[in-house]
Design an enzyme around this catalytic site. Structure first.
Site, PDB file in Angstrom:
ATOM      1  N   ARG A  69      35.845 -44.965  23.116  1.00  0.00           N
ATOM      2  CA  ARG A  69      37.121 -45.666  23.131  1.00  0.00           C
ATOM      3  C   ARG A  69      36.985 -46.924  22.282  1.00  0.00           C
ATOM      4  NH1 ARG A  69      38.031 -48.057  27.317  1.00  0.00           N
ATOM      5  NH2 ARG A  69      36.312 -47.519  28.685  1.00  0.00           N
ATOM      6  N   TYR A 197      38.196 -38.704  19.209  1.00  0.00           N
ATOM      7  CA  TYR A 197      37.345 -38.856  20.395  1.00  0.00           C
ATOM      8  C   TYR A 197      38.188 -38.856  21.674  1.00  0.00           C
ATOM      9  CZ  TYR A 197      34.861 -40.834  24.197  1.00  0.00           C
ATOM     10  OH  TYR A 197      34.365 -41.009  25.463  1.00  0.00           O
ATOM     11  N   LYS A 206      43.422 -42.049  29.864  1.00  0.00           N
ATOM     12  CA  LYS A 206      43.498 -43.510  29.982  1.00  0.00           C
ATOM     13  C   LYS A 206      44.860 -44.053  29.547  1.00  0.00           C
ATOM     14  CE  LYS A 206      39.121 -43.761  31.122  1.00  0.00           C
ATOM     15  NZ  LYS A 206      38.744 -44.013  32.524  1.00  0.00           N
ATOM     16  N   HIS A 226      41.954 -47.049  38.431  1.00  0.00           N
ATOM     17  CA  HIS A 226      40.730 -46.480  37.848  1.00  0.00           C
ATOM     18  C   HIS A 226      39.750 -46.196  38.992  1.00  0.00           C
ATOM     19  CE1 HIS A 226      37.431 -47.046  34.506  1.00  0.00           C
ATOM     20  NE2 HIS A 226      37.680 -45.788  34.732  1.00  0.00           N
ATOM     21  N   SER A 248      33.414 -48.762  33.877  1.00  0.00           N
ATOM     22  CA  SER A 248      32.828 -47.600  33.208  1.00  0.00           C
ATOM     23  C   SER A 248      31.300 -47.715  33.260  1.00  0.00           C
ATOM     24  CB  SER A 248      33.278 -47.563  31.745  1.00  0.00           C
ATOM     25  OG  SER A 248      34.678 -47.599  31.683  1.00  0.00           O
ATOM     26  N   ALA A 249      30.639 -46.558  33.398  1.00  0.00           N
ATOM     27  CA  ALA A 249      29.170 -46.496  33.382  1.00  0.00           C
ATOM     28  C   ALA A 249      28.500 -47.132  34.600  1.00  0.00           C
ATOM     29  CB  ALA A 249      28.611 -47.095  32.095  1.00  0.00           C
ATOM     30  N   CYS A 250      29.165 -47.073  35.751  1.00  0.00           N
ATOM     31  CA  CYS A 250      28.542 -47.534  36.998  1.00  0.00           C
ATOM     32  C   CYS A 250      28.347 -46.370  37.971  1.00  0.00           C
ATOM     33  CB  CYS A 250      29.383 -48.621  37.660  1.00  0.00           C
ATOM     34  SG  CYS A 250      29.193 -50.243  36.919  1.00  0.00           S
ATOM     35  N   GLY A 251      28.491 -45.134  37.492  1.00  0.00           N
ATOM     36  CA  GLY A 251      28.182 -43.983  38.347  1.00  0.00           C
ATOM     37  C   GLY A 251      29.342 -43.483  39.200  1.00  0.00           C
ATOM     38  N   LYS A 252      30.581 -43.600  38.707  1.00  0.00           N
ATOM     39  CA  LYS A 252      31.725 -43.104  39.498  1.00  0.00           C
ATOM     40  C   LYS A 252      31.633 -41.601  39.726  1.00  0.00           C
ATOM     41  CE  LYS A 252      35.997 -44.264  38.363  1.00  0.00           C
ATOM     42  NZ  LYS A 252      36.034 -44.698  36.957  1.00  0.00           N
ATOM     43  N   THR A 253      31.325 -40.859  38.647  1.00  0.00           N
ATOM     44  CA  THR A 253      31.269 -39.400  38.795  1.00  0.00           C
ATOM     45  C   THR A 253      30.168 -39.018  39.793  1.00  0.00           C
ATOM     46  OG1 THR A 253      32.109 -39.181  36.550  1.00  0.00           O
ATOM     47  CG2 THR A 253      31.124 -37.222  37.507  1.00  0.00           C
ATOM     48  N   ASN A 254      29.034 -39.721  39.731  1.00  0.00           N
ATOM     49  CA  ASN A 254      27.947 -39.421  40.670  1.00  0.00           C
ATOM     50  C   ASN A 254      28.365 -39.687  42.116  1.00  0.00           C
ATOM     51  OD1 ASN A 254      26.391 -38.832  38.470  1.00  0.00           O
ATOM     52  ND2 ASN A 254      25.097 -40.645  38.586  1.00  0.00           N
ATOM     53  N   ASP A 277      37.832 -40.192  38.459  1.00  0.00           N
ATOM     54  CA  ASP A 277      38.126 -41.294  37.527  1.00  0.00           C
ATOM     55  C   ASP A 277      39.434 -42.032  37.820  1.00  0.00           C
ATOM     56  OD1 ASP A 277      37.331 -42.777  35.208  1.00  0.00           O
ATOM     57  OD2 ASP A 277      38.761 -41.669  33.990  1.00  0.00           O
ATOM     58  N   ARG A 374      29.814 -36.068  25.945  1.00  0.00           N
ATOM     59  CA  ARG A 374      30.636 -35.731  27.114  1.00  0.00           C
ATOM     60  C   ARG A 374      30.690 -34.241  27.405  1.00  0.00           C
ATOM     61  NH1 ARG A 374      33.600 -40.166  29.684  1.00  0.00           N
ATOM     62  NH2 ARG A 374      32.974 -41.955  28.455  1.00  0.00           N
ATOM     63  N   ASN A 503      23.662 -43.614  48.888  1.00  0.00           N
ATOM     64  CA  ASN A 503      24.870 -44.449  48.993  1.00  0.00           C
ATOM     65  C   ASN A 503      25.766 -43.980  50.143  1.00  0.00           C
ATOM     66  OD1 ASN A 503      24.003 -45.990  46.866  1.00  0.00           O
ATOM     67  ND2 ASN A 503      25.127 -44.808  45.327  1.00  0.00           N
TER      68      ASN A 503
HETATM   69  C1  OXD Z   1      35.741 -44.653  30.973  1.00  0.00           C
HETATM   70  C2  OXD Z   1      35.828 -43.188  31.054  1.00  0.00           C
HETATM   71  O1  OXD Z   1      35.359 -45.189  29.940  1.00  0.00           O
HETATM   72  O2  OXD Z   1      36.172 -42.688  32.134  1.00  0.00           O
HETATM   73  O3  OXD Z   1      36.054 -45.322  31.978  1.00  0.00           O
HETATM   74  O4  OXD Z   1      35.580 -42.508  30.047  1.00  0.00           O
HETATM   75 MN    MN Z   2      36.878 -44.131  33.537  1.00  0.00          MN
END
Ligand code: OXD
Ligand code: MN
Length: 590
Positions: A69, A197, A206, A226, A248-254, A277, A374, A503
């Site tokens: 992004r 992208y 987004k 978000h 972003s990049a703090c492990g939301k999907t995990n 997300d 991705r 967690n």
């Molecule tokens: C982000 C994403 O950047 O979900 O938050 O890709």
């Molecule tokens: Mn996101």
């Protein structure tokens, strides 16, 4: 596909500007999508992967300059600059339209313009909203068909209504100097140009589901956040839902797909994923807050995803998935990325397209997959997808969790005293740069509610909207608000908390608090746990004590930092936020 005059007029206008060779409607049929896959393979836009090991899976490589992004080229074009606020790039709508029209002119010459009708949320749900994306990229069509509900059913739902979000995308020539991702909230319009992208071009995600939707939510009395949504099932079979926002990049999907530790699994605890997300939230007829995931797929970061870190996400990518910018293992035409396993393929094609010896290449410090490479995977592939995933009424939210990456300041978990305090906690959310040297505290970046790059209007008004939503709910029924920090470090820079599946222990304390079953101690920042269950965990009491304690001096520094941050909003900042900041400071000085 439609007699809708608003739709037809708009498409005619856009086509006159972009001048495509032809226009093709996406009807959502597997037959049409399959033909597009074949076409993309024939032109080299996509590579068909090993269909025995990865059935229905394809590979795509973006331009080297187009891998993420682009926040500096993302604009919120409201009539006045104040409406977009100090945290967004802004340009007057007329000026931006004029600038972009010149760029779009003839941008689809010799290409096909695909028309993608899509629904964010299950088609026909009272939460759902419709968008139509025009694009000159088959890759975009195929990704949108995974990430959203597309096709004729959406047009039937829209019928002759003009209420849809107008999304225009042209890949043009991927020139980074002329790349723009632009939202016009008042016009329900998104224009994206010169990128291919995902985050810049899958306009349902987004751009619509957060930027435009947050604006619509403010106008219409709901919220676009978000946030992941997960359901936690106890041994009695009761499921409680949690929404959680992390930068972003703090492990939301995990976290969304967490596997509980063995002793909890053995007791019968389970986690179900509703979303990874984005959440759309509305107050239901019973006065509770309900959430849906407006998306239909996961656009997840591949590196770091493994059987160990996220078994469920990995399983979701085993069929009907599009991989972008990962590496190819030429031995069997499958995919590889850093963190998948410790065994980079010898005969590999790295993300930029060069054929290399993967072992030597990585040993020299190179990455085979781009760090932001991705997978686009259908949500229904996920082994732990919730049975409420398609529920048009959404799921009731018991707790809202905010989090960030804080090496020192934030404890493992604490609870807000009430909704207003919780909004303040969300508004002061922050993360530190991850490359922090051992023990050193990284640079603090404020990211309120993890929405800094995604709020479609003035962030101060957004805080105000959160406060208003709280006033509309009975305090007994409103979700309780918490803050977590999985990333606390000791003096050597090592993480103190094991994270991942463990967690769950913190989530259980959170739900027990919501049920009035767990004890807490009052502190200057809110309620801290008396205890977190550490059964089977190799962690000593001293470390747990430290994880659940706060350093008043560090917190006072953080208060000063937050005060500086809030100053940019001037007198548009709701008074309640300043009141909470002053109260926190006074508590810490007591
Ligand atoms: C982000 C994403 O950047 O979900 O938050 O890709
Ligand atoms: Mn996101």
């Amino acid at each position: 596909m439609t007699n809708n005059t608003a739709v037809k007029t708009w498409i005619d206008e856009m086509a006159a500007m972009c001048q495509p060779e032809k226009i093709v409607w996406i009807d959502g049929s597997e037959e049409q999508l399959e033909a597009l896959r074949a076409e993309a393979v024939s032109t080299g836009e996509m590579i068909k992967l090993n269909q025995e090991k990865l059935p229905g899976c394809y590979y795509h490589r973006t331009a080297v300059n187009d891998v993420a992004r682009v926040e500096d080229r993302t604009f919120i074009c409201t009539p006045t600059k104040e409406e977009a606020g100090p945290t967004n790039n802004w340009m007057a709508p007329d000026e931006m339209y004029a600038k972009l029209k010149a760029l779009y002119k003839g941008s689809m010459n010799g290409r096909t313009m695909y028309v993608i009708p899509y629904s964010m949320g299950p088609v026909g749900s009272p939460f759902s909203k419709i968008g139509i994306e025009l694009t000159d990229s088959i890759y975009v069509v195929l990704n949108m068909a995974i990430m959203t509900r597309v096709g004729q059913a959406v047009m039937d739902q829209l019928a002759d209504s003009p209420d849809f979000v107008k999304c225009l995308h042209s890949k043009k020539d991927v020139n980074p100097e002329e790349r723009y991702i632009v939202q016009f909230p008042q016009d329900s319009t998104i224009w994206s140009i010169n990128s291919g992208y995902g985050g810049n071009v899958l306009l349902g995600k987004k751009c619509f589901a957060l930027r435009i939707a947050s604006y619509l939510g403010m106008k219409e009395g709901w919220m676009a956040e978000h946030m992941l949504i997960l359901g936690l099932e106890n041994p009695q079979g009761e499921v409680k839902y949690i929404c959680a926002a992390f930068p972003s990049a703090c492990g939301k999907t995990n976290l969304a797909m967490l596997i509980p530790p063995k002793y909890l699994r053995d007791k019968g605890y389970k986690v179900w994923t509703v979303g990874d997300d984005i959440s759309w939230l509305r107050i239901g007829p019973d006065g509770r807050l309900y959430a849906i995931n407006p998306e239909a797929g996961f656009f997840g970061v591949a590196p770091g995803t493994s059987e160990k870190t996220n078994f469920n996400a990995l399983a979701a990518t085993k069929k009907n998935t599009i991989f972008t910018n990962v590496a190819i293992n030429n031995a069997d035409n499958t995919v590889w990325w850093e963190g998948l396993d410790k065994n980079p393929p010898e005969d590999a094609t790295e993300w930029k397209g060069a054929r290399v010896n993967g072992k030597e290449y990585t040993a020299e410090g190179n990455k085979l997959a781009h760090p932001n490479s991705r997978f686009t995977a259908p949500a229904i592939n996920c082994p732990c997808i919730s049975k409420e995933f398609e529920n048009p009424a959404g799921v009731p939210v018991t707790a809202i969790v905010f989090g960030g990456r804080r090496a020192k300041v934030a404890p493992l978990v604490y609870q807000a005293r009430d909704w207003q305090h919780g909004v303040f906690i969300g508004a002061t959310m922050a993360s530190e740069t991850t490359a922090a040297a051992a023990g050193a505290v990284g640079v603090v970046r404020r990211d309120p509610m993890a929405m800094k790059p995604f709020a479609g209007y003035n962030m101060a008004d957004y805080f105000g909207h959160w406060l208003e939503m709280g006033k509309k709910m009975d305090p007994e029924k409103a979700p309780k608000i918490f803050h977590v920090n999985w990333f606390r470090q000791d003096e050597n820079g090592d993480f103190m908390w094991p994270g991942f599946g463990d967690n769950m222990r913190v989530l259980l304390w959170i739900l027990d608090r919501c049920a009035g079953k767990a004890d807490a101690v009052e502190s200057p920042i809110g309620y801290l746990p008396k205890e977190i269950d550490t059964t089977d965990l190799d962690i000593d009491d001293g470390v747990m004590k430290e994880l659940l304690s706060i350093d008043n001096d560090l917190w006072l520094e953080d208060v000063a930092n937050a005060r500086e941050y809030f100053a940019q909003f001037g007198n548009r900042l709701p008074k309640e936020i300043m009141d909470e900041l002053n109260k926190l400071e006074a508590n810490l000085k007591k």
